[in-house]
Design a protein around this motif. Structure first.
Motif, mmCIF file in Angstrom:
data_model
loop_
_atom_site.group_PDB
_atom_site.id
_atom_site.type_symbol
_atom_site.label_atom_id
_atom_site.label_comp_id
_atom_site.label_asym_id
_atom_site.label_seq_id
_atom_site.Cartn_x
_atom_site.Cartn_y
_atom_site.Cartn_z
ATOM 1 N N ARG A 21 0.817 -1.213 0.000
ATOM 2 C CA ARG A 21 0.000 0.000 0.000
ATOM 3 C C ARG A 21 0.855 1.270 0.000
ATOM 4 N N THR A 266 -9.813 -3.816 0.230
ATOM 5 C CA THR A 266 -10.158 -2.423 0.513
ATOM 6 C C THR A 266 -9.908 -2.103 1.988
ATOM 7 N N ASN A 267 -9.988 -0.818 2.312
ATOM 8 C CA ASN A 267 -9.932 -0.384 3.707
ATOM 9 C C ASN A 267 -11.336 -0.026 4.199
ATOM 10 N N LYS A 293 -9.187 -3.103 6.456
ATOM 11 C CA LYS A 293 -9.581 -2.283 7.599
ATOM 12 C C LYS A 293 -9.261 -2.987 8.917
ATOM 13 N N GLY A 297 -4.681 -2.002 6.108
ATOM 14 C CA GLY A 297 -5.336 -0.779 5.666
ATOM 15 C C GLY A 297 -5.465 0.218 6.798
ATOM 16 N N GLN A 301 -3.897 3.982 7.200
ATOM 17 C CA GLN A 301 -4.768 5.103 7.558
ATOM 18 C C GLN A 301 -4.211 5.848 8.768
ATOM 19 N N LEU A 315 -5.060 4.225 -0.123
ATOM 20 C CA LEU A 315 -6.185 3.394 0.298
ATOM 21 C C LEU A 315 -7.379 3.494 -0.632
#
Length: 316
Positions: A21, A266-267, A293, A297, A301, A315
């Motif tokens: 990422r 995905t986040n 998430k 991720g 973040q 992200l």
């Protein structure tokens, strides 16, 4: 300005995904340690203290050792282990927890990345307890299923490598049978629960993706909240969030099933309120990628927040 980032434990499942990422971004530069020097304390300490930000992807004991090696007060540290998730002097890295949490993370030099199961459970619980819809002393049961990558290298080998000593043909397994799981303390603390919840995790024969579920007998809850009340409470809590969204009752009511792999890569996390109005029952459900998430991720973040960068960088 380009910030330097060192991932201590970059060869593990979470570390590799974080690296993916971050690679190709022009606002961060990754620092790496030579493979033959990964176990040299002096070499690690040098990188731990020279980077603008460090992400620890290590077991608890190793993470604590790494923290002890950092004496540069300017280093921003994000720990993906369980070690500091309930520590009072560490910011809990779930930015959507409440209206103040994002700023707490951004201002902190010590951030603890949430557990994957805990992310889904807290996302469902915190809004209701904070709003008084659920009492803090309400008995909570949490059911969840994750892909096997959530168990790290050992469990990945167990499901993927026929030559591994512990290789299994199981398609589904419940575990943590003694009701002792490392995510429970953070769920209780950050979910603002007075009573330790019952947590019933399971693993399926697929790599990644997660569903976390909390069933409720609404007619027994003080105030007898309706499905509409639950859905509106969740929607209000996460209004305007980029990574946590809430399905409305029309969408949820039209669904006949939910794929745990639905948000892989995905986040994002999506929350659902299932049930039939008037029956006095509800199923609160969170869908997320345990490696997104629920791990790497979220770490990216949090990294963006502590470095003052666009929270969604890397992200999208």
């Amino acid at each position: 300005m380009v910030s330097t980032v060192f991932i201590d434990g970059e060869v593990g499942t979470t570390g590799l995904q974080i690296r993916q990422r971050l690679e190709g971004r022009n606002d961060v530069r990754l620092l790496s340690i030579a493979p033959e020097r990964r176990k040299e304390t002096a070499a690690r300490a040098e990188l731990l203290n020279s980077a603008d930000a460090v992400i620890l992807c290590l077991p608890d004991a190793a993470a604590k050792e790494a923290v002890s090696l950092i004496d540069n007060p300017k280093v921003k540290l994000i720990d993906a282990s369980t070690a500091y998730r309930t520590a009072p002097d560490w910011a809990y890295g779930f930015a959507e927890l409440d209206s103040a949490q994002r700023d707490k993370i951004a201002a902190s030099t010590r951030v603890s990345n949430p557990g994957c199961y805990a992310t889904g459970a807290i996302a469902l619980l915190r809004p209701f307890v904070a709003a008084g819809v659920l009492p803090a002393n309400w008995p909570i049961t949490i059911n969840a299923v994750s892909g096997y990558t959530g168990g790290g290298k050992s469990m990945i080998a167990e499901f993927e490598d026929p030559n591994a000593a512990n290789y299994t043909h199981e398609n589904f397994r419940i575990y943590a049978l003694p009701l002792q799981h490392k995510h429970v303390p953070e769920i209780q603390k950050h979910g603002q629960l007075d009573i330790r919840p019952i947590f019933a995790p399971s693993v399926g024969r697929y790599a990644q993706g997660m569903i976390v579920e909390i069933p409720l007998h609404l007619d027994l809850v003080p105030g007898r909240p309706t499905l509409k009340t639950l859905n509106e409470t969740l929607s209000a809590h996460y209004a305007g969030e980029r990574f946590v969204t809430v399905a409305d009752l029309v969408e949820s009511g039209a669904m006949t099933g939910l794929d745990p792999e639905g948000l892989n890569g995905t986040n994002r996390m999506k929350l659902f309120t299932f049930g039939t109005e008037g029956t006095g029952q509800a199923r609160l459900v969170a869908l997320l990628d345990n490696l997104g998430k629920g791990a790497s991720g979220a770490a990216v973040q949090n990294l963006n927040l502590v470095l003052g960068l666009d929270e969604a960088s890397g992200l999208n």
